[in-house]
Design a protein around this motif. Sequence first.
Motif, PDB file in Angstrom:
ATOM      1  N   TRP A 138      -0.160 -10.146  23.108  1.00 57.76           N
ATOM      2  CA  TRP A 138       0.475 -11.219  23.868  1.00 57.76           C
ATOM      3  C   TRP A 138       1.408 -12.042  22.997  1.00 57.76           C
ATOM      4  N   ARG A 139       1.103 -12.180  21.713  1.00 55.26           N
ATOM      5  CA  ARG A 139       1.958 -12.966  20.824  1.00 55.26           C
ATOM      6  C   ARG A 139       3.337 -12.329  20.685  1.00 55.26           C
ATOM      7  N   GLU A 140       3.363 -10.993  20.634  1.00 53.92           N
ATOM      8  CA  GLU A 140       4.649 -10.288  20.550  1.00 53.92           C
ATOM      9  C   GLU A 140       5.429 -10.443  21.847  1.00 53.92           C
ATOM     10  N   MET A 141       4.733 -10.433  22.959  1.00 52.54           N
ATOM     11  CA  MET A 141       5.401 -10.661  24.246  1.00 52.54           C
ATOM     12  C   MET A 141       6.044 -12.049  24.264  1.00 52.54           C
ATOM     13  N   VAL A 142       5.280 -13.038  23.860  1.00 46.70           N
ATOM     14  CA  VAL A 142       5.783 -14.415  23.855  1.00 46.70           C
ATOM     15  C   VAL A 142       6.951 -14.541  22.885  1.00 46.70           C
ATOM     16  N   ARG A 143       6.856 -13.904  21.727  1.00 51.87           N
ATOM     17  CA  ARG A 143       7.953 -13.948  20.754  1.00 51.87           C
ATOM     18  C   ARG A 143       9.219 -13.349  21.353  1.00 51.87           C
ATOM     19  N   GLN A 144       9.085 -12.179  21.975  1.00 55.60           N
ATOM     20  CA  GLN A 144      10.254 -11.530  22.561  1.00 55.60           C
ATOM     21  C   GLN A 144      10.872 -12.361  23.684  1.00 55.60           C
ATOM     22  N   LEU A 145      10.053 -12.991  24.489  1.00 62.06           N
ATOM     23  CA  LEU A 145      10.586 -13.815  25.574  1.00 62.06           C
ATOM     24  C   LEU A 145      11.242 -15.083  25.043  1.00 62.06           C
ATOM     25  N   ASN A 184      -4.850 -14.906  31.744  1.00 59.74           N
ATOM     26  CA  ASN A 184      -4.632 -15.690  32.965  1.00 59.74           C
ATOM     27  C   ASN A 184      -3.473 -16.670  32.801  1.00 59.74           C
ATOM     28  N   SER A 185      -3.461 -17.407  31.706  1.00 60.52           N
ATOM     29  CA  SER A 185      -2.389 -18.388  31.487  1.00 60.52           C
ATOM     30  C   SER A 185      -1.020 -17.724  31.433  1.00 60.52           C
ATOM     31  N   LEU A 186      -0.914 -16.636  30.673  1.00 62.66           N
ATOM     32  CA  LEU A 186       0.381 -15.975  30.521  1.00 62.66           C
ATOM     33  C   LEU A 186       0.778 -15.213  31.774  1.00 62.66           C
ATOM     34  N   HIS A 187      -0.164 -14.595  32.433  1.00 64.15           N
ATOM     35  CA  HIS A 187       0.121 -13.882  33.678  1.00 64.15           C
ATOM     36  C   HIS A 187       0.779 -14.839  34.679  1.00 64.15           C
ATOM     37  N   ILE A 188       0.228 -16.029  34.815  1.00 63.18           N
ATOM     38  CA  ILE A 188       0.774 -17.037  35.736  1.00 63.18           C
ATOM     39  C   ILE A 188       2.112 -17.568  35.224  1.00 63.18           C
ATOM     40  N   MET A 189       2.198 -17.876  33.930  1.00 60.34           N
ATOM     41  CA  MET A 189       3.439 -18.402  33.358  1.00 60.34           C
ATOM     42  C   MET A 189       4.577 -17.394  33.522  1.00 60.34           C
ATOM     43  N   PHE A 190       4.333 -16.134  33.195  1.00 63.27           N
ATOM     44  CA  PHE A 190       5.361 -15.112  33.309  1.00 63.27           C
ATOM     45  C   PHE A 190       5.801 -14.938  34.761  1.00 63.27           C
ATOM     46  N   GLU A 191       4.846 -14.993  35.685  1.00 67.01           N
ATOM     47  CA  GLU A 191       5.196 -14.864  37.106  1.00 67.01           C
ATOM     48  C   GLU A 191       6.091 -16.020  37.553  1.00 67.01           C
ATOM     49  N   THR A 192       5.758 -17.222  37.146  1.00 66.83           N
ATOM     50  CA  THR A 192       6.576 -18.387  37.485  1.00 66.83           C
ATOM     51  C   THR A 192       7.995 -18.200  36.963  1.00 66.83           C
ATOM     52  N   GLN A 193       8.096 -17.741  35.720  1.00 67.45           N
ATOM     53  CA  GLN A 193       9.417 -17.574  35.111  1.00 67.45           C
ATOM     54  C   GLN A 193      10.211 -16.448  35.762  1.00 67.45           C
ATOM     55  N   LYS A 236      12.116  -7.912  31.423  1.00 64.86           N
ATOM     56  CA  LYS A 236      11.148  -8.009  30.328  1.00 64.86           C
ATOM     57  C   LYS A 236      10.011  -8.961  30.717  1.00 64.86           C
ATOM     58  N   THR A 237      10.356 -10.089  31.329  1.00 69.22           N
ATOM     59  CA  THR A 237       9.347 -11.064  31.747  1.00 69.22           C
ATOM     60  C   THR A 237       8.422 -10.463  32.798  1.00 69.22           C
ATOM     61  N   HIS A 238       8.998  -9.743  33.744  1.00 67.82           N
ATOM     62  CA  HIS A 238       8.194  -9.117  34.796  1.00 67.82           C
ATOM     63  C   HIS A 238       7.291  -8.040  34.195  1.00 67.82           C
ATOM     64  N   ASN A 239       7.811  -7.242  33.289  1.00 69.26           N
ATOM     65  CA  ASN A 239       7.036  -6.222  32.594  1.00 69.26           C
ATOM     66  C   ASN A 239       5.836  -6.855  31.880  1.00 69.26           C
ATOM     67  N   PHE A 240       6.081  -7.940  31.169  1.00 70.83           N
ATOM     68  CA  PHE A 240       5.000  -8.584  30.420  1.00 70.83           C
ATOM     69  C   PHE A 240       3.981  -9.214  31.364  1.00 70.83           C
ATOM     70  N   HIS A 241       4.413  -9.706  32.494  1.00 68.79           N
ATOM     71  CA  HIS A 241       3.491 -10.215  33.515  1.00 68.79           C
ATOM     72  C   HIS A 241       2.512  -9.114  33.920  1.00 68.79           C
ATOM     73  N   TRP A 242       3.025  -7.909  34.116  1.00 64.49           N
ATOM     74  CA  TRP A 242       2.183  -6.786  34.523  1.00 64.49           C
ATOM     75  C   TRP A 242       1.237  -6.342  33.416  1.00 64.49           C
TER      76      TRP A 242
END
Length: 186
Positions: free
Chosen positions: A130-137, A74-83, A60-66
């Motif tokens: 993006w808010r729904e992505m963050v909520r799900q994660l 930019n912030s979330l793309h990098i954060m999701f990749e790190t995670q 799910k995290t990788h999917n949201f990164h994409w």
Amino acid sequence: MAKTKSKPAKSKSSTQSVVAPIATAPTAPNIDIGISTGDRKKIADGLSRFLADSYTLYLKTHNFHWNVTGAMFNSLHIMFETQYTEQWAALDEVAERIRALGFNAPGSYREFVGLTSIAEEPGLTDSADWREMVRQLTVGNEAVCRTARKVLKVADDAGDDPSVDLLTQRLQIHEKYAWMLRSLLQ
């Protein structure tokens, strides 16, 4: 100087042959690491559920990164990749612990779907917010924490310090991820 010919050495009868006994491979000894088979099975089953949750969250995290878009891209793309990068490395540790306990680790989508507590939430393929992505994660990281706590109790009761240590480390990471993600929504 005169050369002398050496005589060939006499050999034993050519009709004699040495027959080597058929070698059998030694069998692996039973696992005896100080944890009963029943306890090892309970821990491995719990770690399998934890692995399924962790793998589902990784996907799910990788999917949201994409697929993240918007002002926070930019912030979330990098954060999701790190995670997801950190999560990927941790999956191997969990699977190897299951193997060290003497059981096979699950490794197929079908097995993970049957073991995970993280619901697959449709509808994020078209312009996901993006808010729904963050909520799900956030919810996914908390689910991983709940599963880890259940298994940690079983492992601790059985005296399985390596599993306790592994789960404690994973709890620290997933609690931190949940906090960081939740902070974006407050």
